[in-house]
Design a protein around this motif. Structure first.
Motif, PDB file in Angstrom:
ATOM      1  N   ARG A 394      -7.134 -20.163  -2.674  1.00 45.27           N
ATOM      2  CA  ARG A 394      -7.741 -19.060  -1.912  1.00 45.27           C
ATOM      3  C   ARG A 394      -9.028 -19.514  -1.233  1.00 45.27           C
ATOM      4  O   ARG A 394      -9.295 -19.155  -0.079  1.00 45.27           O
ATOM      5  CB  ARG A 394      -8.010 -17.881  -2.847  1.00 45.27           C
ATOM      6  N   ALA A 395      -9.838 -20.296  -1.952  1.00 49.63           N
ATOM      7  CA  ALA A 395     -11.098 -20.779  -1.374  1.00 49.63           C
ATOM      8  C   ALA A 395     -10.843 -21.691  -0.181  1.00 49.63           C
ATOM      9  O   ALA A 395     -11.529 -21.598   0.849  1.00 49.63           O
ATOM     10  CB  ALA A 395     -11.910 -21.508  -2.445  1.00 49.63           C
ATOM     11  N   LEU A 396      -9.861 -22.580  -0.294  1.00 52.50           N
ATOM     12  CA  LEU A 396      -9.532 -23.477   0.814  1.00 52.50           C
ATOM     13  C   LEU A 396      -8.979 -22.692   2.001  1.00 52.50           C
ATOM     14  O   LEU A 396      -9.296 -22.983   3.158  1.00 52.50           O
ATOM     15  CB  LEU A 396      -8.511 -24.522   0.355  1.00 52.50           C
ATOM     16  N   HIS A 397      -8.156 -21.705   1.711  1.00 50.73           N
ATOM     17  CA  HIS A 397      -7.561 -20.901   2.776  1.00 50.73           C
ATOM     18  C   HIS A 397      -8.661 -20.219   3.603  1.00 50.73           C
ATOM     19  O   HIS A 397      -8.593 -20.170   4.844  1.00 50.73           O
ATOM     20  CB  HIS A 397      -6.617 -19.862   2.165  1.00 50.73           C
ATOM     21  N   THR A 398      -9.671 -19.713   2.925  1.00 53.48           N
ATOM     22  CA  THR A 398     -10.794 -19.075   3.609  1.00 53.48           C
ATOM     23  C   THR A 398     -11.643 -20.109   4.341  1.00 53.48           C
ATOM     24  O   THR A 398     -12.042 -19.897   5.498  1.00 53.48           O
ATOM     25  CB  THR A 398     -11.662 -18.303   2.599  1.00 53.48           C
ATOM     26  N   ALA A 399     -11.906 -21.244   3.701  1.00 56.21           N
ATOM     27  CA  ALA A 399     -12.778 -22.270   4.279  1.00 56.21           C
ATOM     28  C   ALA A 399     -12.234 -22.795   5.600  1.00 56.21           C
ATOM     29  O   ALA A 399     -13.008 -23.117   6.516  1.00 56.21           O
ATOM     30  CB  ALA A 399     -12.958 -23.418   3.288  1.00 56.21           C
ATOM     31  N   TYR A 400     -10.918 -22.892   5.730  1.00 54.92           N
ATOM     32  CA  TYR A 400     -10.323 -23.425   6.955  1.00 54.92           C
ATOM     33  C   TYR A 400      -9.928 -22.340   7.956  1.00 54.92           C
ATOM     34  O   TYR A 400      -9.189 -22.613   8.913  1.00 54.92           O
ATOM     35  CB  TYR A 400      -9.118 -24.295   6.608  1.00 54.92           C
ATOM     36  N   GLY A 401     -10.402 -21.113   7.736  1.00 55.39           N
ATOM     37  CA  GLY A 401     -10.202 -20.044   8.705  1.00 55.39           C
ATOM     38  C   GLY A 401      -8.770 -19.567   8.834  1.00 55.39           C
ATOM     39  O   GLY A 401      -8.350 -19.140   9.912  1.00 55.39           O
ATOM     40  N   LEU A 402      -8.021 -19.605   7.737  1.00 60.64           N
ATOM     41  CA  LEU A 402      -6.609 -19.239   7.784  1.00 60.64           C
ATOM     42  C   LEU A 402      -6.332 -17.796   7.379  1.00 60.64           C
ATOM     43  O   LEU A 402      -5.221 -17.300   7.562  1.00 60.64           O
ATOM     44  CB  LEU A 402      -5.793 -20.186   6.885  1.00 60.64           C
ATOM     45  N   ASP A 403      -7.330 -17.102   6.818  1.00 54.81           N
ATOM     46  CA  ASP A 403      -7.123 -15.722   6.387  1.00 54.81           C
ATOM     47  C   ASP A 403      -6.814 -14.823   7.592  1.00 54.81           C
ATOM     48  O   ASP A 403      -7.354 -15.014   8.689  1.00 54.81           O
ATOM     49  CB  ASP A 403      -8.366 -15.182   5.682  1.00 54.81           C
ATOM     50  N   THR A 404      -5.931 -13.850   7.375  1.00 57.18           N
ATOM     51  CA  THR A 404      -5.620 -12.874   8.410  1.00 57.18           C
ATOM     52  C   THR A 404      -5.875 -11.467   7.879  1.00 57.18           C
ATOM     53  O   THR A 404      -6.052 -11.268   6.670  1.00 57.18           O
ATOM     54  CB  THR A 404      -4.159 -12.972   8.874  1.00 57.18           C
ATOM     55  N   ALA A 405      -5.857 -10.491   8.778  1.00 62.48           N
ATOM     56  CA  ALA A 405      -6.082  -9.106   8.369  1.00 62.48           C
ATOM     57  C   ALA A 405      -4.796  -8.474   7.840  1.00 62.48           C
ATOM     58  O   ALA A 405      -4.839  -7.439   7.179  1.00 62.48           O
ATOM     59  CB  ALA A 405      -6.607  -8.295   9.561  1.00 62.48           C
ATOM     60  N   GLU A 406      -3.640  -9.112   8.110  1.00 63.67           N
ATOM     61  CA  GLU A 406      -2.368  -8.545   7.691  1.00 63.67           C
ATOM     62  C   GLU A 406      -1.922  -9.123   6.364  1.00 63.67           C
ATOM     63  O   GLU A 406      -2.239 -10.261   6.026  1.00 63.67           O
ATOM     64  CB  GLU A 406      -1.300  -8.826   8.751  1.00 63.67           C
ATOM     65  N   GLN A 407      -1.152  -8.319   5.624  1.00 60.85           N
ATOM     66  CA  GLN A 407      -0.579  -8.799   4.369  1.00 60.85           C
ATOM     67  C   GLN A 407       0.766  -9.460   4.635  1.00 60.85           C
ATOM     68  O   GLN A 407       1.559  -8.967   5.439  1.00 60.85           O
ATOM     69  CB  GLN A 407      -0.410  -7.655   3.372  1.00 60.85           C
ATOM     70  N   ALA A 408       1.001 -10.574   3.949  1.00 65.92           N
ATOM     71  CA  ALA A 408       2.251 -11.315   4.114  1.00 65.92           C
ATOM     72  C   ALA A 408       3.417 -10.505   3.547  1.00 65.92           C
ATOM     73  O   ALA A 408       3.253  -9.713   2.617  1.00 65.92           O
ATOM     74  CB  ALA A 408       2.151 -12.660   3.415  1.00 65.92           C
ATOM     75  N   PHE A 409       4.617 -10.737   4.120  1.00 68.73           N
ATOM     76  CA  PHE A 409       5.821 -10.073   3.630  1.00 68.73           C
ATOM     77  C   PHE A 409       6.543 -10.984   2.653  1.00 68.73           C
ATOM     78  O   PHE A 409       6.851 -12.136   2.964  1.00 68.73           O
ATOM     79  CB  PHE A 409       6.757  -9.735   4.784  1.00 68.73           C
ATOM     80  N   VAL A 410       6.821 -10.451   1.453  1.00 69.43           N
ATOM     81  CA  VAL A 410       7.555 -11.205   0.437  1.00 69.43           C
ATOM     82  C   VAL A 410       8.601 -10.298  -0.172  1.00 69.43           C
ATOM     83  O   VAL A 410       8.301  -9.165  -0.570  1.00 69.43           O
ATOM     84  CB  VAL A 410       6.613 -11.712  -0.684  1.00 69.43           C
ATOM     85  N   GLY A 411       9.855 -10.794  -0.278  1.00 66.88           N
ATOM     86  CA  GLY A 411      10.903 -10.071  -0.995  1.00 66.88           C
ATOM     87  C   GLY A 411      11.533  -8.960  -0.187  1.00 66.88           C
ATOM     88  O   GLY A 411      11.380  -8.878   1.039  1.00 66.88           O
ATOM     89  N   GLY A 412      12.257  -8.084  -0.886  1.00 72.71           N
ATOM     90  CA  GLY A 412      12.970  -6.998  -0.233  1.00 72.71           C
ATOM     91  C   GLY A 412      12.043  -5.898   0.210  1.00 72.71           C
ATOM     92  O   GLY A 412      10.826  -5.945  -0.013  1.00 72.71           O
ATOM     93  N   PRO A 413      12.606  -4.852   0.807  1.00 73.11           N
ATOM     94  CA  PRO A 413      11.792  -3.774   1.356  1.00 73.11           C
ATOM     95  C   PRO A 413      10.868  -3.104   0.343  1.00 73.11           C
ATOM     96  O   PRO A 413       9.821  -2.597   0.710  1.00 73.11           O
ATOM     97  CB  PRO A 413      12.848  -2.775   1.857  1.00 73.11           C
ATOM     98  N   GLN A 414      11.233  -3.120  -0.926  1.00 68.86           N
ATOM     99  CA  GLN A 414      10.394  -2.501  -1.953  1.00 68.86           C
ATOM    100  C   GLN A 414       9.421  -3.478  -2.599  1.00 68.86           C
ATOM    101  O   GLN A 414       8.689  -3.113  -3.497  1.00 68.86           O
ATOM    102  CB  GLN A 414      11.287  -1.876  -3.047  1.00 68.86           C
ATOM    103  N   ASP A 415       9.451  -4.747  -2.136  1.00 67.08           N
ATOM    104  CA  ASP A 415       8.665  -5.784  -2.809  1.00 67.08           C
ATOM    105  C   ASP A 415       7.392  -6.161  -2.063  1.00 67.08           C
ATOM    106  O   ASP A 415       6.760  -7.142  -2.381  1.00 67.08           O
ATOM    107  CB  ASP A 415       9.508  -7.042  -3.011  1.00 67.08           C
ATOM    108  N   ARG A 416       6.995  -5.398  -1.028  1.00 62.35           N
ATOM    109  CA  ARG A 416       5.797  -5.748  -0.278  1.00 62.35           C
ATOM    110  C   ARG A 416       4.585  -5.542  -1.181  1.00 62.35           C
ATOM    111  O   ARG A 416       4.367  -4.471  -1.751  1.00 62.35           O
ATOM    112  CB  ARG A 416       5.691  -4.861   0.975  1.00 62.35           C
ATOM    113  N   ARG A 417       3.732  -6.571  -1.262  1.00 59.73           N
ATOM    114  CA  ARG A 417       2.563  -6.493  -2.156  1.00 59.73           C
ATOM    115  C   ARG A 417       1.503  -7.492  -1.759  1.00 59.73           C
ATOM    116  O   ARG A 417       1.719  -8.315  -0.903  1.00 59.73           O
ATOM    117  CB  ARG A 417       2.989  -6.719  -3.603  1.00 59.73           C
TER     118      ARG A 417
END
Length: 417
Positions: A394-417
């Protein structure tokens, strides 16, 4: 009209409901006029369940019999999917790997593809069928059933796409593309519109599970256009290609981590020519892959060095080194577990100074020690203790400017988290 290869993993066909969703997607492609070849993995946890059952009977089952057992999982999937397609009014025909023309060498559990003769598949396509092929499996020239190892269905799909000259090979999974890191760890991970073969290959080799390294190698070698998509949404996926457009200001494209790491250290070895050749030659001849190697300075004619192997190979590697102690004397042999390799990848790293320093600083700020470092033109890896890995990512992801305002999609329609 295009010729499309679609590959669905175990999570995509893990239930009858999901199987029906896949059948509907295949039907949509047929309605659009495309010819479709589908590669399918075993349903859900079928392969793991079969492995568990085998070990209840025999802790060290013969590799040949394991191949006989594990290929049944994919055969269940292809037949059920074909039935699901027929149930909604479309033609389909299922094939095992060997019926589809896959021939391999004779190495059970990790066979290499030697040839593909897809004549039967073309005939089925010409008859209007959606062709459903069992991934992960093949046969030798003398009739022995083989498997391609973990991730073998990805390899099946890409190799088949190359053999039939498909317009695209779509890999369907539970995420809707390739992300800057595992979206289960970093919820604000960035989805990449496209990524180069080289960057994807590095990420796959370094622990990113979205594509198997052998599949990416096959795609690069044969210039197969790959697209990674979700089987649960219609979202545009990530295109894997020879060259990818770099986003402005984004130098690091992805962060991967691999928890299957052990370090072996050999202390007090004579600093003479041929020592490393003997050690690593012996490991190689025993089928043990070595990753990072670090040698310390020489003192009193003695040297210390460490190397990493997969956790699964640690005990075998120790036995190999012990077996050559007469030829390569040493003062001490030790090993360390509970390690992880964290890596950053990006084609732009080579021309941007300070990338490494930023990684080291981010890890240091968390109070984490770096045990080993390895680099290439587009990759930098650090071995650290396993416990803080998610915080480090998480720290590296932030340090290299990769964070976004949107949440990633994982799994089926009920699995968004």
């Amino acid at each position: 009209m295009s010729l499309i290869v679609m590959k669905f993993g175990g999570s995509s066909v893990g239930s009858t409901e999901r199987m029906q969703r896949v059948a509907r997607r295949i039907a949509d492609y047929k309605d659009a006029g495309h010819r479709v070849v589908v590669v399918v993995s075993a349903m859900g946890d079928t392969t793991d369940d079969l492995i568990d059952k085998s070990k209840e009977l025999n802790p060290n089952p013969p590799a040949r019999e394991m191949d006989m057992l594990l290929t049944t999982g994919e055969q269940i999937s292809v037949s059920l999917l074909s039935m699901a397609i027929h149930s909604i009014g479309y033609q389909a025909m299922s094939f095992t790997g060997w019926q589809a023309g896959f021939r391999t060498d004779g190495v059970h559990s990790k066979a290499r593809i030697r040839d593909i003769k897809p004549d039967r598949l073309f005939k089925a396509l010409d008859e209007g069928n959606a062709v459903i092929v069992a991934g992960f499996q093949a046969m030798t020239d003398d009739g022995e059933i083989t498997t391609l190892g973990r991730g073998g269905s990805d390899t099946t799909a890409v190799a088949l796409a190359a053999a039939i000259n498909a317009d695209v090979c779509e890999i369907y999974t539970d995420v809707d593309g390739v992300y800057s890191t595992d979206p289960r760890v970093v919820k604000c991970a960035r989805k990449l519109n496209e990524i180069s073969y080289d960057e994807m290959l590095e990420l796959a080799n370094l622990g990113a599970a979205v594509l198997h390294p052998r599949a990416v190698e096959y795609a690069k070698l044969n210039n197969v256009r790959l697209v990674v998509r979700s089987s649960f949404t219609q979202n545009e996926g990530t295109s894997v290609k020879e060259e990818a457009v770099m986003e402005q200001g984004i130098v690091v494209r992805g962060i991967a981590f691999d928890k299957n790491v052990a370090r072996i250290s050999i202390a007090g070895v004579e600093d003479v020519p041929g020592v490393l050749a003997k050690v690593f030659g012996s490991l190689a001849s025993n089928g043990i892959d070595v990753d990072i190697i670090v040698q310390s300075g020489v003192q009193d004619g003695k040297a210390d060095f460490s190397f990493t192997v997969s956790q699964d190979d640690k005990e075998r590697a120790l036995r190999v080194v012990e077996s050559i102690s007469g030829e390569v004397p040493y003062r001490e042999l030790s090993s360390e577990e509970d390690l992880v390799k964290v890596s950053i990848v990006g084609a732009g790293m080579v021309s941007n100074p300070g990338v490494a320093a930023k990684m080291f600083e981010a890890i240091y700020n968390l109070g984490v020690s770096i045990k080993m470092v390895s680099t290439s033109e587009i990759r930098l890896s650090c071995i650290i203790a396993a416990e803080p890995v998610q915080d480090v990512v998480r720290a590296l992801h932030t340090a290299y400017g990769l964070d976004t305002a949107e949440q990633a999609f994982v799994g089926g329609p009920q699995d968004r988290r």
